[in-house]
Every structure is written in C-alpha cells, then in structure tokens.
Design a protein around this motif. Structure first.
Motif, PDB file in Angstrom:
ATOM      1  N   UNK A 201      41.285  38.915  33.100  1.00 41.10           N
ATOM      2  CA  UNK A 201      41.583  37.704  32.326  1.00 41.10           C
ATOM      3  C   UNK A 201      41.919  36.550  33.268  1.00 41.10           C
ATOM      4  N   UNK A 202      42.724  36.827  34.289  1.00 39.41           N
ATOM      5  CA  UNK A 202      43.062  35.799  35.276  1.00 39.41           C
ATOM      6  C   UNK A 202      41.811  35.363  36.032  1.00 39.41           C
ATOM      7  N   UNK A 203      40.917  36.300  36.334  1.00 38.99           N
ATOM      8  CA  UNK A 203      39.657  35.949  37.001  1.00 38.99           C
ATOM      9  C   UNK A 203      38.849  34.985  36.148  1.00 38.99           C
ATOM     10  N   UNK A 204      38.809  35.244  34.847  1.00 35.64           N
ATOM     11  CA  UNK A 204      38.102  34.342  33.931  1.00 35.64           C
ATOM     12  C   UNK A 204      38.740  32.955  33.926  1.00 35.64           C
ATOM     13  N   UNK A 205      40.062  32.892  33.900  1.00 35.80           N
ATOM     14  CA  UNK A 205      40.764  31.604  33.923  1.00 35.80           C
ATOM     15  C   UNK A 205      40.482  30.862  35.229  1.00 35.80           C
ATOM     16  N   UNK A 206      40.452  31.596  36.338  1.00 34.77           N
ATOM     17  CA  UNK A 206      40.140  30.976  37.638  1.00 34.77           C
ATOM     18  C   UNK A 206      38.747  30.343  37.623  1.00 34.77           C
ATOM     19  N   UNK A 207      37.803  31.000  36.948  1.00 31.29           N
ATOM     20  CA  UNK A 207      36.436  30.469  36.900  1.00 31.29           C
ATOM     21  C   UNK A 207      36.370  29.153  36.139  1.00 31.29           C
ATOM     22  N   UNK A 208      37.331  28.917  35.236  1.00 37.13           N
ATOM     23  CA  UNK A 208      37.363  27.671  34.466  1.00 37.13           C
ATOM     24  C   UNK A 208      37.815  26.498  35.326  1.00 37.13           C
ATOM     25  N   UNK A 209      38.760  26.772  36.230  1.00 40.91           N
ATOM     26  CA  UNK A 209      39.366  25.692  37.021  1.00 40.91           C
ATOM     27  C   UNK A 209      38.799  25.586  38.430  1.00 40.91           C
ATOM     28  N   UNK A 210      38.128  26.612  38.898  1.00 39.32           N
ATOM     29  CA  UNK A 210      37.580  26.583  40.258  1.00 39.32           C
ATOM     30  C   UNK A 210      36.079  26.837  40.200  1.00 39.32           C
ATOM     31  N   UNK A 211      35.308  25.860  40.678  1.00 44.60           N
ATOM     32  CA  UNK A 211      33.850  25.942  40.589  1.00 44.60           C
ATOM     33  C   UNK A 211      33.205  26.398  41.907  1.00 44.60           C
ATOM     34  N   UNK A 212      34.048  26.810  42.873  1.00 44.40           N
ATOM     35  CA  UNK A 212      33.485  27.326  44.117  1.00 44.40           C
ATOM     36  C   UNK A 212      32.702  28.616  43.879  1.00 44.40           C
ATOM     37  N   UNK A 213      33.144  29.373  42.876  1.00 47.07           N
ATOM     38  CA  UNK A 213      32.476  30.623  42.519  1.00 47.07           C
ATOM     39  C   UNK A 213      32.119  30.583  41.044  1.00 47.07           C
ATOM     40  N   UNK A 214      31.042  31.268  40.694  1.00 43.05           N
ATOM     41  CA  UNK A 214      30.627  31.333  39.294  1.00 43.05           C
ATOM     42  C   UNK A 214      31.476  32.346  38.545  1.00 43.05           C
ATOM     43  N   UNK A 215      31.285  32.424  37.227  1.00 43.63           N
ATOM     44  CA  UNK A 215      32.055  33.358  36.410  1.00 43.63           C
ATOM     45  C   UNK A 215      31.838  34.793  36.865  1.00 43.63           C
ATOM     46  N   UNK A 216      30.572  35.180  37.084  1.00 45.44           N
ATOM     47  CA  UNK A 216      30.319  36.568  37.455  1.00 45.44           C
ATOM     48  C   UNK A 216      30.902  36.883  38.837  1.00 45.44           C
ATOM     49  N   UNK A 217      30.935  35.884  39.725  1.00 47.63           N
ATOM     50  CA  UNK A 217      31.514  36.104  41.051  1.00 47.63           C
ATOM     51  C   UNK A 217      33.027  36.286  40.961  1.00 47.63           C
ATOM     52  N   UNK A 218      33.675  35.486  40.119  1.00 47.09           N
ATOM     53  CA  UNK A 218      35.117  35.662  39.923  1.00 47.09           C
ATOM     54  C   UNK A 218      35.422  37.018  39.288  1.00 47.09           C
ATOM     55  N   UNK A 219      34.641  37.418  38.300  1.00 45.78           N
ATOM     56  CA  UNK A 219      34.880  38.706  37.649  1.00 45.78           C
ATOM     57  C   UNK A 219      34.638  39.870  38.610  1.00 45.78           C
ATOM     58  N   UNK A 220      33.617  39.742  39.423  1.00 49.17           N
ATOM     59  CA  UNK A 220      33.341  40.784  40.413  1.00 49.17           C
ATOM     60  C   UNK A 220      34.498  40.869  41.414  1.00 49.17           C
ATOM     61  N   UNK A 221      35.007  39.698  41.822  1.00 51.62           N
ATOM     62  CA  UNK A 221      36.137  39.679  42.736  1.00 51.62           C
ATOM     63  C   UNK A 221      37.378  40.263  42.064  1.00 51.62           C
ATOM     64  N   UNK A 222      37.524  40.010  40.750  1.00 51.46           N
ATOM     65  CA  UNK A 222      38.612  40.632  40.007  1.00 51.46           C
ATOM     66  C   UNK A 222      38.514  42.145  40.010  1.00 51.46           C
ATOM     67  N   UNK A 223      37.298  42.664  39.891  1.00 48.54           N
ATOM     68  CA  UNK A 223      37.089  44.118  39.942  1.00 48.54           C
ATOM     69  C   UNK A 223      37.443  44.663  41.323  1.00 48.54           C
ATOM     70  N   UNK A 224      37.118  43.907  42.375  1.00 49.75           N
ATOM     71  CA  UNK A 224      37.494  44.311  43.737  1.00 49.75           C
ATOM     72  C   UNK A 224      39.007  44.411  43.849  1.00 49.75           C
ATOM     73  N   UNK A 225      39.705  43.414  43.302  1.00 51.92           N
ATOM     74  CA  UNK A 225      41.164  43.410  43.341  1.00 51.92           C
ATOM     75  C   UNK A 225      41.724  44.641  42.631  1.00 51.92           C
ATOM     76  N   UNK A 226      41.173  44.972  41.466  1.00 52.28           N
ATOM     77  CA  UNK A 226      41.669  46.108  40.684  1.00 52.28           C
ATOM     78  C   UNK A 226      41.507  47.412  41.465  1.00 52.28           C
ATOM     79  N   UNK A 227      40.315  47.645  41.984  1.00 54.39           N
ATOM     80  CA  UNK A 227      40.028  48.925  42.649  1.00 54.39           C
ATOM     81  C   UNK A 227      40.725  49.018  44.000  1.00 54.39           C
TER      82      UNK A 227
END
Length: 284
Positions: A201-227
């Motif tokens: 959810x935080x990854x999704x929120x980050x994608x709204x305010x930060x355009x350096x990475x796309x939504x799928x890139x933020x979500x993928x990075x969120x998955x990296x953080x989780x694992x």
C-alpha cells in the motif's frame, strides 16, 4: 503496588522509545531529503556506527577483528561509491582495494590465535554493513542525470517501516503460525502477510507522489522489501542468537543498536540496487 510500578515502567519505556524513535526518524528523513551533503554526512555516520557495532559484536565470538583498518576501509568504500554515483569518479576504488588487501597483511603481525577468523570477520563487516549503506548513493543518483533523487531512498525506508509495523501489529493480534521459530519465535506468517499488504500500500502511495519510478516498479520494489527485509531481520536475529545477546547495542535507547534498526535494510539495499541497475540498463 507492584502492578502500579510495572505499569509506570511500561509507560516510561513507551515514552522513551517514542521520543528517541521520533528523533531518529527526523534525523534520518532530514539526511535523506534535505541535501546531498546531508545525505553524505548522515549515512556515512550510520555506516561507521554500524560497522563498529558489528565488530564489537563479533568480538563476543572469541575473535579479534581489525577494527581501525575495517573502519578506514568502510569510510573509503562509502565515499568512493558516493563520488562514483555523483561525479563518476573511480579513483577511490583503487584505494579501497589497497585497504582490503592490507587486512590480511596486517594480520601477519598481530600474533592472534584466530588469524583467518579475524580476517574473515573484518572483511565481513565491509560486505554485510558498509556495502549496503554505500549502495544508497547509487539510489540517490540512479539515472546518471547528476540530480539528487531523495524520493527513492525515502520510499525504501517508508516501505521497510510499513512492513515492520504491519507485521508487528498483525502478528501480535492474529499471529498463530510461526514463521521461523528456531531463530525468531515471535514472528508469524500472519504478521508477514500483514506487513506485506501494508508495505505494498505504501509502495502504491509512493508511486502517486514520486514519478522517478512507475507503479509496477514501486510495487516490485515493495515486494523486494517484503521478502529481503524479512530475511535481513532473521539474519540479524541469527547473529544475535549465535552470540547470545538480545540487542546489537544501546545507541538508541528503547530501540537497541544500529543493526537492530537497519537489519532489514542490509539485504534490501543490494537487491534494490541490482533492480534499479536493470531498470536503467534495459527499460530507460
């Protein structure tokens, strides 16, 4: 009377933990966001404190790491990565190589009982602590555009904190199935799932305010953080369990040591670094 005393102690401990946690968060966020020099100062300090803490811990395992040479090498590594990421300069990597090569040479003259263990733990401090923090420089300058991108590093920390908080809250209230009982008896699968949901959810929120990475890139990075954040936490717990201590240090009252606060980051950082390099190489 004892019940009142215990309650007062819990309240006092909570206030202390909250106070120092807030100071820690403010200093870290300021170091990430305000200016590139602030980033350099704050993260270099964290790198050195974490490396020193690691060397102090492993001394409890009946070895004698080379603390001063290790700290010097950690400093050179961090500054070398910063200069390379920002200015594309490589000269300090030569000096870092020499500093690493000097470690086994120095051990020849120390006359310690466990020379190769000392060498191994000294270099391990660089690989396990100094390198992950040094790689953050490349995340603040990820696209070779010479512009300081604080949003990516801030997003990583927000997702790590979200993962930890979600896992704790869900685990305390609903945790029944142990995740890795041999190493960390309190962690549960329910807590891990809760942490994963909050982190994404935080990854999704980050994608709204930060355009350096796309939504799928933020979500993928969120998955990296989780694992890898969860694995980093378990690995640091394994280290503490192997030397039979509860906290890695006491530099942060109520929170333990540097490694206790950044255990997840130590594995997240290298994997995110590789992920960003792949994005830059093949998708930009």
């Amino acid at each position: 009377m004892s019940v009142i005393t215990n309650n007062l102690f819990r309240v006092g401990n909570f206030v202390k933990r909250t106070f120092f946690g807030a100071i820690f968060a403010v200093v870290l966020i300021a170091g990430i966001t305000l200016h590139t020099i602030g980033f350099l100062i704050v993260f270099l300090a964290i790198t050195l404190l974490g490396t020193f803490e690691f060397y102090q811990l492993v001394r409890k395992a009946n070895c004698s790491p080379q603390i001063i040479p290790g700290m010097i090498a950690a400093t050179i590594l961090f500054v070398a990565c910063y200069l390379n990421a920002r200015f594309h300069q490589n000269i300090l990597f030569l000096l870092f190589t020499l500093s690493v090569v000097s470690i086994p040479i120095i051990e020849l003259y120390r006359k310690k009982e466990t020379p190769f263990t000392n060498i191994a733990f000294t270099i391990m401090g660089l690989a396990y602590i100094a390198l992950p923090f040094s790689l953050f420089s490349y995340m603040t300058y990820p696209f070779s555009d010479n512009r300081f991108h604080s949003e990516i590093v801030l997003g990583i920390f927000l997702m790590v904190w979200a993962n930890d908080s979600g896992a704790y809250l869900v685990g305390v209230n609903f945790g029944k199935h142990r995740l890795f009982e041999r190493i960390s008896p309190k962690k549960s699968w329910e807590g891990s799932i809760g942490g994963a949901i909050v982190s994404l959810i935080v990854a999704y929120i980050c994608s709204i305010f930060c355009f350096d990475l796309s939504l799928w890139e933020w979500l993928f990075m969120g998955a990296i953080v989780v694992v890898f954040g969860s694995l980093g936490d378990l690995i640091e717990s394994l280290l503490k369990r192997s030397i039979q201590i509860k906290d890695s240090g006491n530099i942060l009252p109520g929170h333990g040591g540097i490694l206790d606060r950044f255990d997840a980051i130590l594995l997240v950082s290298p994997v995110v670094f590789v992920f960003l390099q792949i994005i830059h190489e093949y998708f930009r």
